[in-house]
Design a protein around this motif. Structure first.
Motif, PDB file in Angstrom:
ATOM      1  N   SER A 187       0.820  -1.214   0.000  1.00  0.00           N
ATOM      2  CA  SER A 187       0.000   0.000   0.000  1.00  0.00           C
ATOM      3  C   SER A 187       0.852   1.262   0.000  1.00  0.00           C
ATOM      4  N   LYS A 188       2.149   1.101   0.283  1.00  0.00           N
ATOM      5  CA  LYS A 188       3.009   2.290   0.320  1.00  0.00           C
ATOM      6  C   LYS A 188       3.780   2.478  -0.980  1.00  0.00           C
ATOM      7  N   ILE A 189       3.710   1.468  -1.844  1.00  0.00           N
ATOM      8  CA  ILE A 189       4.413   1.594  -3.114  1.00  0.00           C
ATOM      9  C   ILE A 189       3.580   2.459  -4.055  1.00  0.00           C
ATOM     10  N   THR A 190       4.127   3.615  -4.382  1.00  0.00           N
ATOM     11  CA  THR A 190       3.402   4.434  -5.346  1.00  0.00           C
ATOM     12  C   THR A 190       4.089   4.270  -6.691  1.00  0.00           C
ATOM     13  N   MET A 191       3.407   3.603  -7.583  1.00  0.00           N
ATOM     14  CA  MET A 191       3.975   3.367  -8.901  1.00  0.00           C
ATOM     15  C   MET A 191       3.332   4.352  -9.866  1.00  0.00           C
ATOM     16  N   PRO A 192       4.066   4.727 -10.909  1.00  0.00           N
ATOM     17  CA  PRO A 192       3.466   5.594 -11.917  1.00  0.00           C
ATOM     18  C   PRO A 192       2.194   4.950 -12.444  1.00  0.00           C
ATOM     19  N   VAL A 193       1.234   5.772 -12.765  1.00  0.00           N
ATOM     20  CA  VAL A 193      -0.088   5.288 -13.119  1.00  0.00           C
ATOM     21  C   VAL A 193      -0.090   4.408 -14.378  1.00  0.00           C
ATOM     22  N   VAL A 194       0.983   4.490 -15.197  1.00  0.00           N
ATOM     23  CA  VAL A 194       1.052   3.612 -16.380  1.00  0.00           C
ATOM     24  C   VAL A 194       1.164   2.139 -16.017  1.00  0.00           C
ATOM     25  N   PHE A 195       1.536   1.834 -14.779  1.00  0.00           N
ATOM     26  CA  PHE A 195       1.584   0.435 -14.349  1.00  0.00           C
ATOM     27  C   PHE A 195       0.250  -0.041 -13.790  1.00  0.00           C
ATOM     28  N   ASN A 196      -0.694   0.878 -13.685  1.00  0.00           N
ATOM     29  CA  ASN A 196      -1.987   0.525 -13.100  1.00  0.00           C
ATOM     30  C   ASN A 196      -2.967  -0.015 -14.138  1.00  0.00           C
ATOM     31  N   GLU A 197      -3.963  -0.735 -13.651  1.00  0.00           N
ATOM     32  CA  GLU A 197      -5.128  -1.051 -14.464  1.00  0.00           C
ATOM     33  C   GLU A 197      -6.279  -0.238 -13.870  1.00  0.00           C
ATOM     34  N   PRO A 198      -7.257   0.150 -14.677  1.00  0.00           N
ATOM     35  CA  PRO A 198      -8.296   1.055 -14.175  1.00  0.00           C
ATOM     36  C   PRO A 198      -9.349   0.353 -13.321  1.00  0.00           C
ATOM     37  N   LEU A 199      -8.887  -0.259 -12.235  1.00  0.00           N
ATOM     38  CA  LEU A 199      -9.780  -0.884 -11.263  1.00  0.00           C
ATOM     39  C   LEU A 199      -9.154  -0.684  -9.893  1.00  0.00           C
ATOM     40  N   SER A 200      -9.981  -0.613  -8.885  1.00  0.00           N
ATOM     41  CA  SER A 200      -9.503  -0.587  -7.510  1.00  0.00           C
ATOM     42  C   SER A 200      -9.333  -2.030  -7.051  1.00  0.00           C
ATOM     43  N   PHE A 201      -8.495  -2.263  -6.046  1.00  0.00           N
ATOM     44  CA  PHE A 201      -8.330  -3.638  -5.562  1.00  0.00           C
ATOM     45  C   PHE A 201      -9.673  -4.221  -5.094  1.00  0.00           C
ATOM     46  N   LEU A 202     -10.599  -3.365  -4.631  1.00  0.00           N
ATOM     47  CA  LEU A 202     -11.921  -3.860  -4.213  1.00  0.00           C
ATOM     48  C   LEU A 202     -12.662  -4.464  -5.406  1.00  0.00           C
ATOM     49  N   GLN A 203     -12.488  -3.823  -6.572  1.00  0.00           N
ATOM     50  CA  GLN A 203     -13.138  -4.354  -7.775  1.00  0.00           C
ATOM     51  C   GLN A 203     -12.446  -5.629  -8.235  1.00  0.00           C
ATOM     52  N   ARG A 204     -11.130  -5.644  -8.096  1.00  0.00           N
ATOM     53  CA  ARG A 204     -10.360  -6.839  -8.465  1.00  0.00           C
ATOM     54  C   ARG A 204     -10.795  -8.023  -7.599  1.00  0.00           C
ATOM     55  N   MET A 205     -11.055  -7.748  -6.319  1.00  0.00           N
ATOM     56  CA  MET A 205     -11.490  -8.789  -5.399  1.00  0.00           C
ATOM     57  C   MET A 205     -12.880  -9.312  -5.803  1.00  0.00           C
ATOM     58  N   THR A 206     -13.695  -8.417  -6.315  1.00  0.00           N
ATOM     59  CA  THR A 206     -15.044  -8.787  -6.763  1.00  0.00           C
ATOM     60  C   THR A 206     -14.986  -9.805  -7.898  1.00  0.00           C
TER      61      THR A 206
END
Ligand code: CLR
Length: 459
Positions: free
Chosen positions: A34-53
């Motif tokens: 939760s403390k790793i802030t990665m540039p947004v290009v490494f992200n997918e457009p979902l929150s971990f809550l959605q990923r868990m869903t």
């Protein structure tokens, strides 16, 4: 009733980046996920809550399980569900957004409804409660823990999940296996899920013992899962096998033994080839590794089952740089007269341009008709950074992400200085899981009344 239709793709294709993840991660040494802030290009457009869903994609298996009069068959469907819940992780290498403290996510579909809440930020804990009328309930919490191995990162999703069949007064509990992301330093990222999963029926004592295998030599075991269902006297009743990316089948244990006898040549041990080369830190500076593992991220029990399964092959399986292993079906067994418990839905055609999303994942961030007036302001769908990334506005997403993280820090600091106002989750509280007798997050049953009261301002 008319069947509801959900969106099949995101608004715009993704931006394909070729940044090197190690260039970012080496600066994040010793941090918690939760403390790793990665540039947004490494992200997918979902929150971990959605990923868990995404665990819920094949929740019809729980309805099937609940309908079975025989506990062994019930267990096979529960085991099928437990494996199916992990299928959407295949090739998904974007990092979901860390949920903000107090963030929620709800989803209601024909087969289930679910509510998720980020109940703790440090350490990051996400809790969920899903149900289908009074046929089943599925709940749990996930606290992903990272461990650096040098060329790979292991993520252990700590926390127990529980399935309850209220009419049968029966519960099943298990923990998810860990996931291993390879080629962190050079090459193309790939991931596998390895370790043992033990599903326990709290009433009858039946257990499903499943092993998620590491890819191994020649990727012979890539994605493979196998195991058995036993009664409380440890008699093996069913053999269960498949791949977490594709299918799960089962057959009576005696039929499996018979098959093994007849096809002995296929099951020969590889002898000296069974030792996989060590993921030795040769490529990484030893200093970096020592530092990594002396820090918080590695607070990982060395006697855990999953670690043992790696130790057998001398560390996480090696993959030559730049190569992503391909599954070879030549090594797959298919025992005649097996029953297929679960089969994966193929990924949509456009998946490569949309973060390798499944069709189900494509729909998760959609604001459906009527939701605008129903959603609490804490719902992940209303997060501006995720929405901007989804729309292809990478710079905008980055700005919003930073703003939200700073806002969260400010609120925390403020709360700490006042001392009196500790944060308390709104839909879950800490308690004892009656089936495992372990600490757990218990749903208070109130979310769907839609009387949200005072919502925290987190976005
Ligand atoms: C795997 C299935 C588990 C729950 C779980 C927890 C954390 C998730 C992981 C799953 C999949 C991989 C994941 C990870 C968090 C970050 C990581 C999404 C869903 C991605 C691939 C980012 C990797 C970048 C690191 C190298 C920092 O039941």
């Amino acid at each position: 009733m008319e069947k509801k239709e959900y969106r099949l793709v995101l608004p715009v294709p993704m931006y394909h980046n070729d940044y090197n993840i190690w260039s970012v991660l080496k600066n994040c040494i010793g941090k918690e996920l939760s403390k790793i802030t990665m540039p947004v290009v490494f992200n997918e457009p979902l929150s971990f809550l959605q990923r868990m869903t995404e665990y819920m994609e094949y929740s019809y298996l729980l309805r099937l399980a609940a309908e079975q009069p025989d506990p062994v068959t019930r267990m096979t469907y529960v085991a099928g569900f437990a494996v199916s819940a992990l299928a959407s992780n295949w090739e998904r290498l974007g990092k979901p957004f860390n949920p903000l403290l107090g963030e929620t996510y709800e989803l209601e579909r024909e087969d289930f409804k679910i509510i998720c809440e980020q109940v703790s930020h440090h350490p990051p804990v996400s809790a969920f409660y899903a149900e289908h009328a009074d046929t089943w309930a599925f709940h749990g919490s996930i606290h992903p823990k990272l461990k650096f191995w040098g060329k790979s990162v292991e993520i252990q999703p700590k926390g127990v999940v529980t399935v309850v069949f209220p009419k049968l007064n029966e519960a099943y509990t298990w923990s998810n296996v860990q996931c291993c992301v390879h080629n962190i330093i050079v090459g193309k990222l790939w991931m596998e899920q390895c370790g043992n999963m033990e599903i326990t029926n709290s009433v009858t004592g039946h257990k499903a013992h499943l092993t998620f295998k590491p890819a191994g030599w020649n990727n012979k075991d890539l994605h493979k899962v196998e195991g058995y269902i036993a009664d409380k006297f440890k008699n093996k009743l069913h053999y269960v096998y498949g791949k977490w990316t594709e299918f799960i089948k089962c057959i009576e244990y005696s039929a499996y033994e018979e098959y093994v006898k007849e096809h002995a040549h296929k099951f020969k041990k590889d002898g000296d080839r069974s030792k996989s080369p060590n993921d030795s830190p040769s490529h990484t500076s030893r200093k970096v590794l020592q530092k990594l593992n002396s820090l918080k991220v590695s607070s990982f029990k060395s006697n855990s089952v999953t670690q043992e399964s790696f130790d057998e092959s001398g560390g996480p399986p090696e993959c030559s740089d730049g190569e992503v292993p391909k599954s070879d079906s030549a090594y797959s067994i298919d025992i005649p007269n097996s029953t297929t418990i679960w089969k994966v839905k193929p990924r949509p055609l456009q998946t490569d341009d949309y973060y390798k999303f499944t069709e189900f994942a494509m729909s998760l961030n959609e604001v459906e008709q009527g939701m605008d007036t129903n959603l609490p302001p804490t719902d992940s769908r209303l997060r501006p950074d995720i929405r901007k990334l989804e729309q292809g506005d990478i710079d905008g997403a980055a700005i919003e992400k930073t703003r939200l993280e700073e806002k969260q820090r400010d609120v925390n600091r403020h709360r700490k200085s006042k001392k009196t106002t500790e944060w308390a989750p709104r839909w879950f509280h800490q308690g004892t899981n009656p089936y495992t007798k372990q600490d757990d997050w218990i749903y208070n049953g109130n979310y769907w009344k839609r009387q949200y009261g005072d919502n925290p301002d987190i976005f």
